[in-house]
Design a protein around this motif. Structure first.
Motif, PDB file in Angstrom:
ATOM      1  N   PHE A  20     -44.122 -18.731  42.924  1.00  0.00           N
ATOM      2  CA  PHE A  20     -43.647 -17.559  43.642  1.00  0.00           C
ATOM      3  C   PHE A  20     -44.643 -17.069  44.690  1.00  0.00           C
ATOM      4  O   PHE A  20     -44.254 -16.552  45.720  1.00  0.00           O
ATOM      5  CB  PHE A  20     -43.374 -16.419  42.658  1.00  0.00           C
ATOM      6  N   ALA A  21     -45.927 -17.190  44.405  1.00  0.00           N
ATOM      7  CA  ALA A  21     -46.943 -16.640  45.300  1.00  0.00           C
ATOM      8  C   ALA A  21     -47.003 -17.379  46.633  1.00  0.00           C
ATOM      9  O   ALA A  21     -47.649 -16.912  47.566  1.00  0.00           O
ATOM     10  CB  ALA A  21     -48.313 -16.687  44.633  1.00  0.00           C
ATOM     11  N   LEU A  22     -46.324 -18.506  46.755  1.00  0.00           N
ATOM     12  CA  LEU A  22     -46.392 -19.299  47.980  1.00  0.00           C
ATOM     13  C   LEU A  22     -45.431 -18.802  49.062  1.00  0.00           C
ATOM     14  O   LEU A  22     -45.582 -19.153  50.231  1.00  0.00           O
ATOM     15  CB  LEU A  22     -46.078 -20.774  47.662  1.00  0.00           C
ATOM     16  N   VAL A  23     -44.440 -18.007  48.680  1.00  0.00           N
ATOM     17  CA  VAL A  23     -43.411 -17.569  49.622  1.00  0.00           C
ATOM     18  C   VAL A  23     -43.294 -16.048  49.552  1.00  0.00           C
ATOM     19  O   VAL A  23     -43.237 -15.485  48.452  1.00  0.00           O
ATOM     20  CB  VAL A  23     -42.043 -18.206  49.286  1.00  0.00           C
ATOM     21  N   PRO A  24     -43.265 -15.342  50.696  1.00  0.00           N
ATOM     22  CA  PRO A  24     -43.083 -13.883  50.673  1.00  0.00           C
ATOM     23  C   PRO A  24     -41.818 -13.504  49.912  1.00  0.00           C
ATOM     24  O   PRO A  24     -40.830 -14.252  49.930  1.00  0.00           O
ATOM     25  CB  PRO A  24     -42.987 -13.515  52.161  1.00  0.00           C
ATOM     26  N   PRO A  25     -41.807 -12.357  49.253  1.00  0.00           N
ATOM     27  CA  PRO A  25     -40.740 -12.044  48.297  1.00  0.00           C
ATOM     28  C   PRO A  25     -39.325 -12.005  48.862  1.00  0.00           C
ATOM     29  O   PRO A  25     -38.405 -12.587  48.288  1.00  0.00           O
ATOM     30  CB  PRO A  25     -41.154 -10.673  47.731  1.00  0.00           C
ATOM     31  N   VAL A  26     -39.125 -11.302  49.990  1.00  0.00           N
ATOM     32  CA  VAL A  26     -37.770 -11.204  50.543  1.00  0.00           C
ATOM     33  C   VAL A  26     -37.315 -12.561  51.082  1.00  0.00           C
ATOM     34  O   VAL A  26     -36.153 -12.957  50.929  1.00  0.00           O
ATOM     35  CB  VAL A  26     -37.698 -10.131  51.638  1.00  0.00           C
ATOM     36  N   THR A  27     -38.244 -13.294  51.685  1.00  0.00           N
ATOM     37  CA  THR A  27     -37.915 -14.632  52.179  1.00  0.00           C
ATOM     38  C   THR A  27     -37.547 -15.549  51.023  1.00  0.00           C
ATOM     39  O   THR A  27     -36.604 -16.346  51.116  1.00  0.00           O
ATOM     40  CB  THR A  27     -39.104 -15.216  52.962  1.00  0.00           C
ATOM     41  N   LEU A  28     -38.260 -15.419  49.912  1.00  0.00           N
ATOM     42  CA  LEU A  28     -37.932 -16.203  48.724  1.00  0.00           C
ATOM     43  C   LEU A  28     -36.536 -15.836  48.216  1.00  0.00           C
ATOM     44  O   LEU A  28     -35.747 -16.713  47.838  1.00  0.00           O
ATOM     45  CB  LEU A  28     -38.967 -15.965  47.640  1.00  0.00           C
ATOM     46  N   GLY A  29     -36.229 -14.542  48.224  1.00  0.00           N
ATOM     47  CA  GLY A  29     -34.902 -14.115  47.805  1.00  0.00           C
ATOM     48  C   GLY A  29     -33.817 -14.661  48.707  1.00  0.00           C
ATOM     49  O   GLY A  29     -32.744 -15.066  48.252  1.00  0.00           O
ATOM     50  N   PHE A  30     -34.088 -14.673  50.018  1.00  0.00           N
ATOM     51  CA  PHE A  30     -33.131 -15.233  50.973  1.00  0.00           C
ATOM     52  C   PHE A  30     -32.898 -16.719  50.704  1.00  0.00           C
ATOM     53  O   PHE A  30     -31.745 -17.175  50.641  1.00  0.00           O
ATOM     54  CB  PHE A  30     -33.662 -15.028  52.399  1.00  0.00           C
ATOM     55  N   LEU A  31     -33.971 -17.476  50.523  1.00  0.00           N
ATOM     56  CA  LEU A  31     -33.832 -18.914  50.251  1.00  0.00           C
ATOM     57  C   LEU A  31     -33.090 -19.142  48.943  1.00  0.00           C
ATOM     58  O   LEU A  31     -32.270 -20.063  48.823  1.00  0.00           O
ATOM     59  CB  LEU A  31     -35.212 -19.565  50.204  1.00  0.00           C
ATOM     60  N   ARG A  32     -33.371 -18.304  47.968  1.00  0.00           N
ATOM     61  CA  ARG A  32     -32.684 -18.398  46.672  1.00  0.00           C
ATOM     62  C   ARG A  32     -31.178 -18.269  46.843  1.00  0.00           C
ATOM     63  O   ARG A  32     -30.402 -19.078  46.310  1.00  0.00           O
ATOM     64  CB  ARG A  32     -33.206 -17.302  45.749  1.00  0.00           C
ATOM     65  N   VAL A  33     -30.752 -17.260  47.586  1.00  0.00           N
ATOM     66  CA  VAL A  33     -29.326 -17.012  47.731  1.00  0.00           C
ATOM     67  C   VAL A  33     -28.677 -18.070  48.628  1.00  0.00           C
ATOM     68  O   VAL A  33     -27.521 -18.454  48.401  1.00  0.00           O
ATOM     69  CB  VAL A  33     -29.083 -15.587  48.266  1.00  0.00           C
ATOM     70  N   VAL A  34     -29.387 -18.554  49.652  1.00  0.00           N
ATOM     71  CA  VAL A  34     -28.836 -19.612  50.485  1.00  0.00           C
ATOM     72  C   VAL A  34     -28.507 -20.843  49.635  1.00  0.00           C
ATOM     73  O   VAL A  34     -27.412 -21.417  49.733  1.00  0.00           O
ATOM     74  CB  VAL A  34     -29.821 -19.988  51.615  1.00  0.00           C
ATOM     75  N   VAL A  35     -29.460 -21.243  48.795  1.00  0.00           N
ATOM     76  CA  VAL A  35     -29.240 -22.416  47.944  1.00  0.00           C
ATOM     77  C   VAL A  35     -28.126 -22.142  46.932  1.00  0.00           C
ATOM     78  O   VAL A  35     -27.221 -22.963  46.732  1.00  0.00           O
ATOM     79  CB  VAL A  35     -30.538 -22.813  47.218  1.00  0.00           C
ATOM     80  N   GLY A  36     -28.170 -20.984  46.297  1.00  0.00           N
ATOM     81  CA  GLY A  36     -27.163 -20.655  45.294  1.00  0.00           C
ATOM     82  C   GLY A  36     -25.773 -20.522  45.870  1.00  0.00           C
ATOM     83  O   GLY A  36     -24.805 -21.063  45.321  1.00  0.00           O
ATOM     84  N   ALA A  37     -25.652 -19.797  46.983  1.00  0.00           N
ATOM     85  CA  ALA A  37     -24.346 -19.621  47.613  1.00  0.00           C
ATOM     86  C   ALA A  37     -23.796 -20.953  48.108  1.00  0.00           C
ATOM     87  O   ALA A  37     -22.597 -21.227  47.993  1.00  0.00           O
ATOM     88  CB  ALA A  37     -24.452 -18.623  48.770  1.00  0.00           C
ATOM     89  N   GLY A  38     -24.683 -21.787  48.658  1.00  0.00           N
ATOM     90  CA  GLY A  38     -24.248 -23.095  49.119  1.00  0.00           C
ATOM     91  C   GLY A  38     -23.720 -23.955  47.986  1.00  0.00           C
ATOM     92  O   GLY A  38     -22.689 -24.632  48.120  1.00  0.00           O
ATOM     93  N   ALA A  39     -24.406 -23.932  46.848  1.00  0.00           N
ATOM     94  CA  ALA A  39     -23.959 -24.718  45.696  1.00  0.00           C
ATOM     95  C   ALA A  39     -22.614 -24.220  45.175  1.00  0.00           C
ATOM     96  O   ALA A  39     -21.717 -25.017  44.857  1.00  0.00           O
ATOM     97  CB  ALA A  39     -25.013 -24.652  44.592  1.00  0.00           C
ATOM     98  N   LEU A  40     -22.457 -22.905  45.088  1.00  0.00           N
ATOM     99  CA  LEU A  40     -21.186 -22.344  44.633  1.00  0.00           C
ATOM    100  C   LEU A  40     -20.050 -22.691  45.596  1.00  0.00           C
ATOM    101  O   LEU A  40     -18.939 -23.038  45.174  1.00  0.00           O
ATOM    102  CB  LEU A  40     -21.309 -20.824  44.489  1.00  0.00           C
TER     103      LEU A  40
END
Length: 311
Positions: free
Chosen positions: A32-52
């Motif tokens: 987690f410490a490698l990516v800023p928090p909001v940017t990490l959240g954005f990447l998380r949702v991009v991957v999750g939304a894309g998979a769904l």
């Protein structure tokens, strides 16, 4: 109609979601410490939304109509608020505060469910949630230094409280969409709606920090963190959370959230070699008893209120 056994199994789906969220503790240790928090959240949702979306598209489900999008956009707003406040709040606070404040989500959900959907707070539900909450507190007290729970960043604490309330909002106001469109479509299109909102916040965060996307390290740890958060903690967990709402009230689903810290502690011990606190077994037993008591409650008289909210 789903058989009673199958209905009960689907009602337990949020417990699996809570277990997946519990795994986020271990993932945070790895990257987690490698990516800023909001940017990490954005990447998380991009991957999750894309998979769904790939699953929905593969099933051949129709896209939402113009009249259906406002509800999904509103849910996307709850997602955005949850992710942004939770991730930034987690960065600003210590682990004990984050774990303790996160489990306030069931309390917010039960109260909102009663206020918005007319769900009854029965003696069984109140008692079971109290027992589960006490059990979770015992687990956390054994895992962390109790004194550290009072120390930390006040802004971070406030953000975590907002994040807990926002996920309760996503749960309660998502219930009519789940009952109308199904868990998969509701989770998919609310996630997709949040992508541009979180994207704007991520751009703002990188600008504030003086970073560009190229500055985010592409390492095995960062990729693994994003993939777990996107596929496990978002795509799978959000679908499973909403799947439970197809069968039981929001307040009943909420109790499974208490399992998240216990799963995180167990995985920390199994994968990171961390010691479990002396109260883990006692707290886990109380938490299990409380969850079991609440999960046995049927929807009962809440169905009419839910149907009215979906119309």
């Amino acid at each position: 109609m789903t058989p009673p056994l199958g209905r009960y199994a689907f009602a337990l789906a949020p417990l699996v979601a809570a277990a997946l969220w519990g795994g986020m503790y271990v993932v945070s240790k790895w990257g987690f410490a490698l990516v800023p928090p909001v940017t990490l959240g954005f990447l998380r949702v991009v991957v999750g939304a894309g998979a769904l979306w790939l699953v929905v598209a593969g099933r051949g489900d129709p896209a939402p109509s113009r009249d259906e999008w406002p509800a999904f956009v509103a849910l996307g707003g709850w997602v955005t608020l949850t992710i942004a406040t939770q991730f930034v709040g987690t960065e600003l606070t210590n682990a004990s505060q984050g774990s303790l404040l996160t489990v306030l989500t069931p309390v917010f959900t039960v109260l909102l469910g009663a206020a918005v959907l007319g769900e009854r707070i029965t003696a069984t539900k109140a008692g079971g949630m109290t027992v589960a909450g006490v059990g979770t507190a015992v687990v956390l007290a054994g895992q962390y230094d109790v004194g550290s729970m009072a120390a930390g960043n006040a802004v971070g604490v406030a953000l975590l409280l907002i994040g807990s309330a926002a996920w309760a909002g996503y749960t309660v106001w998502g219930l009519p969409a789940v009952r109308r469109h199904g868990a998969l479509r509701a989770a998919t299109y609310s996630s997709l709606a949040s992508v541009p909102m979180l994207g704007v916040l991520a751009v703002g965060e990188l600008w504030y920090l003086g970073l560009s996307p190229a500055d985010i390290p592409l390492t095995a740890e960062s990729v693994a963190a994003v993939l777990y958060l996107g596929l496990g903690a978002t795509a799978a967990a959000w679908f499973l959370w909403y799947k439970g709402l197809e069968y039981v009230p929001a307040g009943t689903v909420a109790v499974f959230f208490f399992a998240q810290p216990a799963v995180g502690a167990a995985l920390g011990a199994a994968l990171l070699g961390e010691a479990l606190g002396p109260g883990f077994l006692v707290g886990g037993a109380l938490m299990t008893a409380g969850i079991w008591a609440v999960s046995r409650e049927r929807a009962g008289t809440t169905d009419e209120a839910t149907d009215a909210a979906a119309e």
